[in-house]
Design an enzyme around this catalytic site. Structure first.
Site, PDB file in Angstrom:
ATOM      1  N   ASN A   9     -10.518  23.838  13.505  1.00 13.81           N
ATOM      2  CA  ASN A   9     -10.741  25.232  14.911  1.00 13.81           C
ATOM      3  C   ASN A   9     -12.526  24.849  14.959  1.00 13.81           C
ATOM      4  OD1 ASN A   9     -12.123  27.071  15.983  1.00 13.81           O
ATOM      5  ND2 ASN A   9     -11.285  28.612  14.606  1.00 13.81           N
ATOM      6  N   ARG A  91      -7.811  24.388  17.758  1.00 14.65           N
ATOM      7  CA  ARG A  91      -7.669  25.976  18.757  1.00 14.65           C
ATOM      8  C   ARG A  91      -8.797  25.168  19.615  1.00 14.65           C
ATOM      9  NH1 ARG A  91     -12.823  29.719  17.617  1.00 14.65           N
ATOM     10  NH2 ARG A  91     -12.598  31.669  19.147  1.00 14.65           N
ATOM     11  N   HIS A 179     -10.464  35.015  22.238  1.00 10.38           N
ATOM     12  CA  HIS A 179      -9.597  35.875  20.817  1.00 10.38           C
ATOM     13  C   HIS A 179      -7.949  35.651  21.570  1.00 10.38           C
ATOM     14  CE1 HIS A 179     -13.817  37.229  20.822  1.00 10.38           C
ATOM     15  NE2 HIS A 179     -13.683  35.962  19.982  1.00 10.38           N
ATOM     16  N   GLY A 210     -18.417  36.971  17.308  1.00 10.49           N
ATOM     17  CA  GLY A 210     -17.881  36.778  18.928  1.00 10.49           C
ATOM     18  C   GLY A 210     -17.488  38.247  18.958  1.00 10.49           C
ATOM     19  N   ARG A 225     -25.113  36.460  22.596  1.00 13.27           N
ATOM     20  CA  ARG A 225     -24.669  36.533  24.109  1.00 13.27           C
ATOM     21  C   ARG A 225     -24.381  38.135  24.121  1.00 13.27           C
ATOM     22  NH1 ARG A 225     -19.005  33.496  23.634  1.00 13.27           N
ATOM     23  NH2 ARG A 225     -19.375  34.312  21.208  1.00 13.27           N
ATOM     24  N   GLU A 315     -13.869  44.030  10.288  1.00 11.63           N
ATOM     25  CA  GLU A 315     -12.724  44.665   8.957  1.00 11.63           C
ATOM     26  C   GLU A 315     -13.621  44.392   7.544  1.00 11.63           C
ATOM     27  OE1 GLU A 315     -11.536  40.102   8.309  1.00 11.63           O
ATOM     28  OE2 GLU A 315     -10.410  40.003  10.466  1.00 11.63           O
ATOM     29  N   GLU A 363      -6.380  33.484  12.302  1.00 11.49           N
ATOM     30  CA  GLU A 363      -5.839  33.095  13.415  1.00 11.49           C
ATOM     31  C   GLU A 363      -5.902  31.205  12.666  1.00 11.49           C
ATOM     32  OE1 GLU A 363     -10.008  33.048  14.585  1.00 11.49           O
ATOM     33  OE2 GLU A 363     -10.153  34.035  16.025  1.00 11.49           O
TER      34      GLU A 363
HETATM   35  P1  AMP Z   1     -16.528  36.315  12.072  1.00 14.38           P
HETATM   36  O1  AMP Z   1     -17.436  35.723  13.564  1.00 14.38           O
HETATM   37  O2  AMP Z   1     -15.050  37.346  12.163  1.00 14.38           O
HETATM   38  O3  AMP Z   1     -16.799  35.425  10.969  1.00 14.38           O
HETATM   39  O4  AMP Z   1     -17.495  37.725  11.551  1.00 14.38           O
HETATM   40  C1  AMP Z   1     -19.239  37.572  11.493  1.00 14.38           C
HETATM   41  C2  AMP Z   1     -19.687  38.161  11.439  1.00 14.38           C
HETATM   42  O5  AMP Z   1     -19.166  39.067  10.415  1.00 14.38           O
HETATM   43  C3  AMP Z   1     -21.242  38.122  10.472  1.00 14.38           C
HETATM   44  O6  AMP Z   1     -22.136  37.803  11.410  1.00 14.38           O
HETATM   45  C4  AMP Z   1     -21.755  39.823   9.821  1.00 14.38           C
HETATM   46  O7  AMP Z   1     -22.919  40.013  10.825  1.00 14.38           O
HETATM   47  C5  AMP Z   1     -20.210  40.022   9.876  1.00 14.38           C
HETATM   48  N1  AMP Z   1     -19.336  41.084   8.789  1.00 14.38           N
HETATM   49  C6  AMP Z   1     -19.533  39.491   7.764  1.00 14.38           C
HETATM   50  N2  AMP Z   1     -19.237  40.769   6.324  1.00 14.38           N
HETATM   51  C7  AMP Z   1     -20.138  41.907   6.533  1.00 14.38           C
HETATM   52  C8  AMP Z   1     -20.464  42.820   6.491  1.00 14.38           C
HETATM   53  N3  AMP Z   1     -19.644  43.355   4.869  1.00 14.38           N
HETATM   54  N4  AMP Z   1     -20.806  44.041   6.349  1.00 14.38           N
HETATM   55  C9  AMP Z   1     -21.250  44.109   8.061  1.00 14.38           C
HETATM   56  N5  AMP Z   1     -21.044  42.805   7.993  1.00 14.38           N
HETATM   57  C10 AMP Z   1     -20.564  41.646   8.173  1.00 14.38           C
END
Ligand code: AMP
Length: 384
Positions: A9, A91, A179, A210, A225, A315, A363
């Site tokens: 990816n 991806r 997504h 994203g 964005r 999550e 993913e």
């Molecule tokens: P992803 O693109 O799915 O990996 O999500 C990344 C984003 O998840 C990061 O930029 C964080 O802003 C957010 N994130 C990860 N862990 C936490 C947490 N414990 N509390 C709040 N935001 C989180």
């Protein structure tokens, strides 16, 4: 030697990867991320055998995607010398209007996918750079493109179209939906965990760097964005601020969203810990847009049976989930505060009419399964 599937990816400056053993289903062997390609690269990987690797690399070790891939392969080879890579799953963000399934990669397909680069300039060129590097590294492996747009291709016309003259739709200017790999994984998990809900009125909110919600797709602000924007703003930027396309895309893609509104960060953890009113404004706008899209989606679906959160924020951030769900009793949402704080799978109360869930997305598994399916198909045809 045993057959394995590699998933790649490739982002603008990162390469996420997974190594899976190919059995009837795929079994994870290792996953990892090489970040900051072309700057000061860092490689992190974890193996199902307990292997943990985390190291800063020399700039030459990942000067571009090709050398980054070689570095990753070097690590995998030294840690898992007996694992033979028979298939590579990629991806690819944009598959255009026609591909609703993963497809085997050929030179012609690569040329076709290059045409979609203007529709996904942040991702597509890097995804295809990863594909080219892997074609060189594994000339004999089955290589498969898995599209983020594919999941949404069955949508009716009204979901895909902008109210522009029809010829633009025919030229590919459409609402594609992204997504899709995450939505595919989460909806598969939902059908396994709660089969009765899967066929119901379900909204999935992928909230990461994203962000989108399945159905409306383009309204949410993201890390850097802006999400939905009044087209008049673009005209203003061109006419009054004299900005050209490159300046506007830099503004909308790299300096907007949570980062632009807060002036501090695109990372929700930083914003939640910050005390400035700008950080609170950014969170408030993010939550407001999610609530708006949720209401709109519930109207389109004719009600709501389940709301599923996924992605880094969805999550992990109980605060965002709580703020999204607050006062949503009118569509049957009643959150269980404690389960929410624990990031439990079901975070609504027993009495809540709509089930609210947290399902971590994956993913890589979706890509690995698609690559395995194609590999098995190729082997079967070769044996016939
Ligand atoms: P992803 O693109 O799915 O990996 O999500 C990344 C984003 O998840 C990061 O930029 C964080 O802003 C957010 N994130 C990860 N862990 C936490 C947490 N414990 N509390 C709040 N935001 C989180």
């Amino acid at each position: 030697m045993s057959a394995h599937v590699l998933t790649l990816n490739a982002g603008s400056s990162s390469l996420k990867f997974g190594l899976f053993a190919a059995r009837e289903d795929v079994l994870v062997v290792a996953t990892g991320l090489l970040e900051r390609i072309g700057e000061s690269p860092r490689l992190k990987a974890e193996g199902a055998n307990g292997m943990v690797f985390e190291r800063h690399l020399s700039p030459e070790a990942a000067a571009d995607h090709a050398s980054a891939l070689q570095t990753v392969l070097g690590l995998l080879k030294s840690e898992f010398p007996d694992d033979d890579i028979s298939a590579v799953g990629h991806r690819v963000v944009h598959g255009g209007p026609n591909y609703s399934h993963p497809v085997a990669i050929t030179r012609n397909l690569l040329t076709e996918l290059e045409r979609f680069e203007p529709f996904a300039p942040l991702h597509q060129p890097h995804n295809l750079a990863g594909v080219r590097s892997a074609l060189q590294a594994f000339p004999d492996a089955v290589q498969v493109a898995c599209f983020d747009t594919a999941f949404h291709r069955q949508h009716p016309f009204v979901n895909d179209v902008f109210a522009l003259p029809r010829e633009y739709y025919d030229r590919g200017v459409r609402r594609y939906g992204f997504h899709g790999l995450s939505y595919e994984y989460v909806s598969g998990e939902l059908s396994r965990i709660a089969p009765h809900l899967h066929s119901g009125r379900v909204v999935i909110a992928h909230l990461g760097n994203g962000a989108s919600m399945c159905g409306l797709l383009d309204g949410l602000p993201m890390g850097t964005r802006c999400g939905q924007l009044d087209p008049g703003v673009l005209l203003y930027l061109m006419d009054q601020e004299g900005m050209d396309a490159a300046a506007i895309s830099d503004l909308l893609y790299k300096r907007s969203g949570l980062l632009g509104l807060s002036g501090i960060s695109n990372d929700m953890r930083t914003l939640e810990a910050a005390t400035t009113s700008e950080a609170e404004d950014a969170i408030a706008y993010f939550v407001f847009r999610i609530r708006r899209e949720l209401g709109a989606l519930a109207a389109v679906l004719g009600g709501l049976d389940a709301l599923v959160f996924c992605g880094g924020i969805g999550e992990n951030s109980h605060l965002i989930r709580e703020r999204v769900c607050e006062g949503m009793g009118w569509i049957g949402i009643e959150l269980d505060r404690i389960h929410n704080e624990e990031n439990a799978t079901v975070i609504s109360t027993d009495l809540s009419r709509a089930r609210v869930m947290v399902i971590p997305t994956d993913e890589e598994v979706v890509i690995a399964r698609a690559a395995l399916d194609l590999m098995v198909g190729v082997e079967r045809r070769a044996a016939e």
